[in-house]
Design an enzyme around this catalytic site. Sequence first.
Site, short mmCIF file in Angstrom:
data_model
loop_
_atom_site.label_atom_id
_atom_site.label_comp_id
_atom_site.label_asym_id
_atom_site.label_seq_id
_atom_site.Cartn_x
_atom_site.Cartn_y
_atom_site.Cartn_z
N ASP A 64 0.94 -1.09 -0.11
CA ASP A 64 0.09 -0.05 0.03
C ASP A 64 1.09 1.26 0.01
OD1 ASP A 64 0.73 -1.10 2.64
OD2 ASP A 64 -0.66 0.61 3.39
N HIS A 138 8.41 -0.67 12.51
CA HIS A 138 7.27 -1.23 11.45
C HIS A 138 7.64 -2.93 11.42
CE1 HIS A 138 3.64 -1.59 9.75
NE2 HIS A 138 3.89 -1.74 8.53
#
Length: 309
Positions: A64, A138
């Site tokens: 994304d 992340h």
Amino acid sequence: MIRVTFLGTSGAVPTVERAPSAVYLNREGDEFLFDCGEGTQRQMMRFNTGFGLSHLFVTHLHGDHVLGIPGLVQSLDFNDREAALTIHGPPGSKRHLTDLVHAAGHDPGFPVRVRELRPGAVALEREEYEVRTFRTDHRTSSVGYALVEDDRKGRFDREKAEEELNVPPGPAYGKLHEGQSVELDDGRVIRPEQVVGPPRPGRRVVYTGDTRPVDETVDAAEGADLLIHDATFLDEARDRAHKTAHSTAHEAAQTAQRAGAKRLALTHLSSRYAGQARSFEREASDAFDGDVFLPDDGDEVEVPYPDDE
């Protein structure tokens, strides 16, 4: 002028209203793109940013945030682009980003350079500003980016120079503003600090991409005029946020508060929260004293100099 256009504000799953991650920034004509989710080139046309970008800054390799690269590169090529495009990414990303540039066997007719950057690096250095990387947390190799302007010259006190010190208008004013002392015809020496105020801070815009709250964001966003922070979930889903290495709106606000940021933009909204923007803003406002907002796709924000507000 710094103008920020939010091209994609959705989380991993796009919605009818929100496209995947992409933020366009125009600083005095220097145009940059931060992340490039699927369909970004269409969002650029839809929201009139133009295609003058010179640098694309990628925070990490999740789809994304990067699946718009093949379409963007090919759109630029179809428009007869000749200027080079530099794509920056985190450690370990060069091969994958290069593959995206050449997806479906496409060989762009303009130079495309791909660079890997570690946290703490200077991604781009210009005369009046830098784009720096910082560590984010992340589930993969990732970095955030901070555009940091140099301090500006102090204000020149023309009234004091002319009326109190009797400095004649002309080249002497420019020399004093540049930090040089000047000797007048009567033998007096006027020093810059007599007529020039203290340096004035430049602007700082910080973009995290996907991340848990980390101290490095606080450091990078110290006094930031605009912090664009991952806020995928509301606080009721903080366990989910921790498991997926994202932040809640409340956690993003706590980071902004610690950093002393002036404005906080909440991005990467999970598709489960369609129509709940006010809930995000309300939750963040409980932890942040500055201006907080959840932008829609196409929203534009101008970032003024601190002393122009």
